[in-house]
Design a protein around this motif. Structure first.
Motif, short mmCIF file in Angstrom:
data_model
loop_
_atom_site.label_atom_id
_atom_site.label_comp_id
_atom_site.label_asym_id
_atom_site.label_seq_id
_atom_site.Cartn_x
_atom_site.Cartn_y
_atom_site.Cartn_z
N UNK B 159 -16.46 35.33 89.61
CA UNK B 159 -15.54 35.27 90.76
C UNK B 159 -15.34 33.83 91.22
N UNK B 160 -15.92 32.88 90.48
CA UNK B 160 -15.86 31.47 90.85
C UNK B 160 -16.35 31.26 92.29
N UNK B 161 -17.62 31.59 92.55
CA UNK B 161 -18.14 31.51 93.92
C UNK B 161 -18.36 30.07 94.36
N UNK B 162 -18.57 29.89 95.68
CA UNK B 162 -18.80 28.55 96.22
C UNK B 162 -20.14 28.00 95.74
N UNK B 163 -21.13 28.89 95.59
CA UNK B 163 -22.45 28.43 95.15
C UNK B 163 -23.22 29.58 94.52
N UNK B 164 -24.28 29.22 93.79
CA UNK B 164 -25.12 30.22 93.14
C UNK B 164 -26.48 30.27 93.83
N UNK B 165 -26.99 31.48 93.98
CA UNK B 165 -28.36 31.66 94.47
C UNK B 165 -29.14 32.31 93.34
N UNK B 166 -30.22 31.67 92.93
CA UNK B 166 -30.99 32.19 91.81
C UNK B 166 -32.43 32.40 92.26
N UNK B 167 -32.89 33.65 92.14
CA UNK B 167 -34.25 33.98 92.56
C UNK B 167 -35.13 34.14 91.32
N UNK B 168 -35.91 33.12 91.02
CA UNK B 168 -36.78 33.12 89.84
C UNK B 168 -36.00 33.49 88.57
N UNK B 169 -34.96 32.77 88.25
CA UNK B 169 -34.11 33.19 87.13
C UNK B 169 -34.81 33.16 85.77
N UNK B 170 -35.93 32.43 85.67
CA UNK B 170 -36.63 32.38 84.39
C UNK B 170 -37.97 33.11 84.47
N UNK B 171 -38.22 33.74 85.61
CA UNK B 171 -39.53 34.33 85.86
C UNK B 171 -39.91 35.45 84.91
N UNK B 172 -38.92 36.10 84.32
CA UNK B 172 -39.21 37.24 83.45
C UNK B 172 -38.95 36.90 81.97
N UNK B 173 -38.79 35.60 81.70
CA UNK B 173 -38.39 35.23 80.34
C UNK B 173 -39.47 34.41 79.65
N UNK B 174 -39.44 34.42 78.33
CA UNK B 174 -40.37 33.54 77.59
C UNK B 174 -39.88 32.10 77.73
N UNK B 175 -40.68 31.18 77.27
CA UNK B 175 -40.40 29.75 77.48
C UNK B 175 -39.04 29.34 76.91
N UNK B 176 -38.78 29.82 75.68
CA UNK B 176 -37.55 29.42 74.99
C UNK B 176 -36.31 29.98 75.72
N UNK B 177 -36.38 31.26 76.04
CA UNK B 177 -35.25 31.87 76.74
C UNK B 177 -35.06 31.24 78.11
N UNK B 178 -36.20 30.97 78.77
CA UNK B 178 -36.14 30.35 80.09
C UNK B 178 -35.46 29.00 80.01
N UNK B 179 -35.79 28.25 78.97
CA UNK B 179 -35.20 26.92 78.78
C UNK B 179 -33.69 27.04 78.59
N UNK B 180 -33.28 28.05 77.82
CA UNK B 180 -31.84 28.26 77.57
C UNK B 180 -31.10 28.58 78.87
N UNK B 181 -31.76 29.40 79.70
CA UNK B 181 -31.13 29.78 80.98
C UNK B 181 -31.00 28.55 81.88
N UNK B 182 -32.06 27.74 81.91
CA UNK B 182 -32.01 26.53 82.75
C UNK B 182 -30.91 25.59 82.25
N UNK B 183 -30.78 25.49 80.92
CA UNK B 183 -29.74 24.64 80.34
C UNK B 183 -28.35 25.14 80.75
N UNK B 184 -28.22 26.48 80.74
CA UNK B 184 -26.95 27.09 81.13
C UNK B 184 -26.62 26.78 82.59
#
Lengths: 389, 225
Positions: B159-184
């Motif tokens: 929806x092209x929001x004004x800002x993003x709120x992320x609550x532990x976005x990598x908390x449930x992911x392995x290191x590699x997937x978490x890194x990809x999410x952070x990169x995104x």
């Protein structure tokens, strides 16, 4: 809104065990409702579709049925020649005087019941021509020969072509079987009116039927009925032929309606509780999903609409299931006591479009009522709490 | 300033117990800024995130986002505001299991006046941006954790929001997937200038942010670039 409805409908499919349970419980209540309504409609249809609109049934004022009515012979003579009565090709008025009574007869398979016997003139076959001889012939006037309605064949002992009924200590032979397409005459026994009156020591007729020469325009005034009502020589009460039979369905029809409301009401309370429990469980299970919808910007009322829609779908599916489980009785012949005439009336269960519509509307209402509280509960959880699951 | 939090107090009641989670917190987030909220469990990170996102209301204080005061609005108004301005990314993705990736991403667009065709275009663009254009018809159960979080990010940005709120976005992911999410998230932040407020326990994840805000017992104890 279609996208969010897809979510709700798919959720029903994913939780199909609970969905099926709700559908079955609502369906059972609807099945009972359909059965009783089909009984009522079948009974009503069997009577209300009997006869022709241009036949006028004349009873004594104050009588509510043919069995109670008394018409003297001189009154019959007046009525037969009344202004507005149609005549046949030979110039004879299309009019008939009859007597109607209940006779206790043994049923095939045990037990006995009162069955309607109508003493008629041979002309009755021309006037009440919705009844047609389909096997055998008309009775010979002055004899004890009888014609029986097709619904009695196989239900009443002796009621078959070539059989005989024991009446007033003598066998009355069955010489014909008549069919009026599921109407009232299918449950009647017709014999010669004069022989009947002698056998039962009666000296007055009960009913006169007159074929109108001029049809009554829809919404127009019924001149012949008005003349008869004001005629001081005859204290008459008139109906159209189908109108008379409709009047005879009122008491039992109303009673069956109340029975259906009562039975379906009790069962629907159980079904509604079952559905509400299923919905509450579903709401609890989907708390995080509800929280997500609220977080994404869906409003609480949209959550209510979504869950009520789920309940509505359960209700409609329950209604369809109820109609489906009751459907096999459609057309099955049965009999019951007509509370107006105290005679056995045979008819077939009739699941009409109206019955189906009533059933689905009823089940939809049960679904919505059952789903509203869980839906409200789902919408009232603060999103931050719902998101914790 | 995109977000201005002033003197925010939040108390929760559990049975007879009253727990004050935030004690008069002040926080500013500039447009295009990426702020990481850190702190031990129970320090009030997620509560603060929920208040900024209009998912909850404070007992006292003021929250102004994009010039609009959130305090005093009712549930319906806040819902409407969230739909327009906020993109959420949750730790457990919070995707609807019965919907495909496409349908999940489409959900927030159902609240907009966009046509079916426009919604389709938006969803395809968002899924392409997270690298899942070829997985549109997959259900969450058919995707990995990292892929599910990508779908969730696509849903947050569609929806092209004004800002993003992320609550532990990598908390449930392995290191590699978490890194990809952070990169995104980093790409979205840099390419599109999206402000991000991210709760995390992971110092490695927090390093991606422009600023680190540390909470303890409901107060900000550290606010560093």
């Amino acid at each position: 809104m279609t996208g969010i409805l897809r979510y709700h409908l798919l959720s029903l499919w994913v939780r199909r065990a609970g969905t099926a349970l709700s559908v079955v419980s609502i369906g059972m209540a609807v099945g009972v409702l359909v059965l009783v309504l089909a009984l009522r409609d079948g009974f009503r249809a069997s009577l209300a579709t009997t006869g022709r609109e241009d036949n006028m049934v004349v009873l004594r004022q104050g009588a509510t049925s043919e069995g109670e009515s008394l018409i003297q012979r001189h009154e019959w003579g007046t009525l037969r020649d009344y202004e507005g009565v149609a005549v046949d090709a030979s110039g004879e008025p299309l009019a008939t005087a009859e007597i109607y009574a209940a006779m206790n007869l043994d049923k095939e398979g045990g037990g006995s019941a009162n069955f309607p016997v109508r003493g008629v003139m041979n002309r009755s076959f021309r006037v009440r021509d919705s009844a047609r001889i389909t096997a055998g012939r008309e009775f010979v006037p002055g004899t004890t020969e009888i014609v029986v309605g097709k619904a009695l064949v196989g239900r009443v002992k002796g009621c078959r072509l070539g059989g005989a009924l024991e009446v007033a200590g003598r066998p009355w032979p069955v010489v014909g079987v008549m069919d009026c397409g599921g109407g009232a005459y299918d449950s009647e026994i017709w014999c010669d009116v004069e022989v009947f009156m002698q056998a039962f020591r009666r000296d007055m007729y009960g009913t006169v039927v007159l074929r109108r020469r001029d049809p009554v325009a829809p919404g127009g005034e019924d001149r012949m009925a008005m003349l008869l009502a004001e005629d001081q020589r005859i204290k008459a009460k008139t109906y159209t032929e189908p109108g008379y039979f409709r009047s005879q369905t009122r008491e039992l029809g109303d009673a069956l309606l109340w029975v259906s409301i009562f039975l379906a009401g009790i069962m629907s309370v159980g079904a509604a509780f079952g559905t509400a429990v299923t919905m509450l469980a579903s709401v609890a299970e989907r708390r995080r999903e509800i929280g997500t919808l609220l977080a994404l910007g869906f409003r609480p009322w949209q959550v209510v609409v979504g869950f009520v829609t789920e309940a509505l779908v359960l209700g409609i599916a329950g209604g369809a299931f109820g109609v489906a489980i009751a459907w096999p009785v459609n057309g099955i012949a049965t009999g019951t006591m007509n509370w107006n005439t105290f005679t056995e009336q045979n008819f077939a269960f009739r699941i009409s479009g109206d019955v189906v519509l009533s059933a689905v509307m009823f089940s939809s209402a049960v679904g919505v009522l059952a789903g509203f509280l869980p839906a409200l509960r789902a919408s009232r959880v603060p999103p931050s709490v719902a998101l914790r699951g | 300033m995109l977000i201005q939090v002033r003197g925010v107090v939040k108390t929760f009641h559990r049975d007879a117990e009253t727990v004050r989670v935030l004690h008069g917190v002040d926080l500013d987030v500039a447009a295009g800024e990426w702020v990481a909220l850190m702190g031990p469990s129970g320090s009030g990170k997620t509560t603060l995130l929920n208040l900024i996102g209009g998912l909850d209301v404070p007992d006292a204080g003021s929250i102004v986002v994009g010039g609009e005061e959130l305090v005093g609005r009712d549930g319906g108004e806040l819902a409407q505001w969230r739909a327009r301005h906020v993109g959420y990314v949750f730790q457990l993705y919070n995707l609807m299991p019965v919907l495909t990736a496409f349908q999940n991403v489409e959900l927030p667009l159902l609240l907009t006046p966009l046509s079916r065709k426009e919604r389709k275009d938006h969803v395809e663009t968002a899924l392409s941006m997270v690298g899942l254009a070829d997985r549109m018809d997959h259900f969450p159960a058919q995707l990995s954790g990292g892929q599910n979080q990508r779908v969730a990010i696509a849903r947050a940005i569609v929806t092209d929001p004004s800002f993003l709120l992320a609550d532990e976005p990598t908390g449930d992911l392995d290191r590699k997937s978490g890194e990809e999410i952070l990169q995104l998230l980093d790409d979205l932040h840099r390419r599109f200038g999206k402000a991000i407020v991210m709760v995390t326990h992971d110092p490695h994840a927090a390093k991606r942010a422009d600023r680190l805000v540390h909470l303890e017992k409901g107060v900000i104890v550290e606010d560093a670039e």
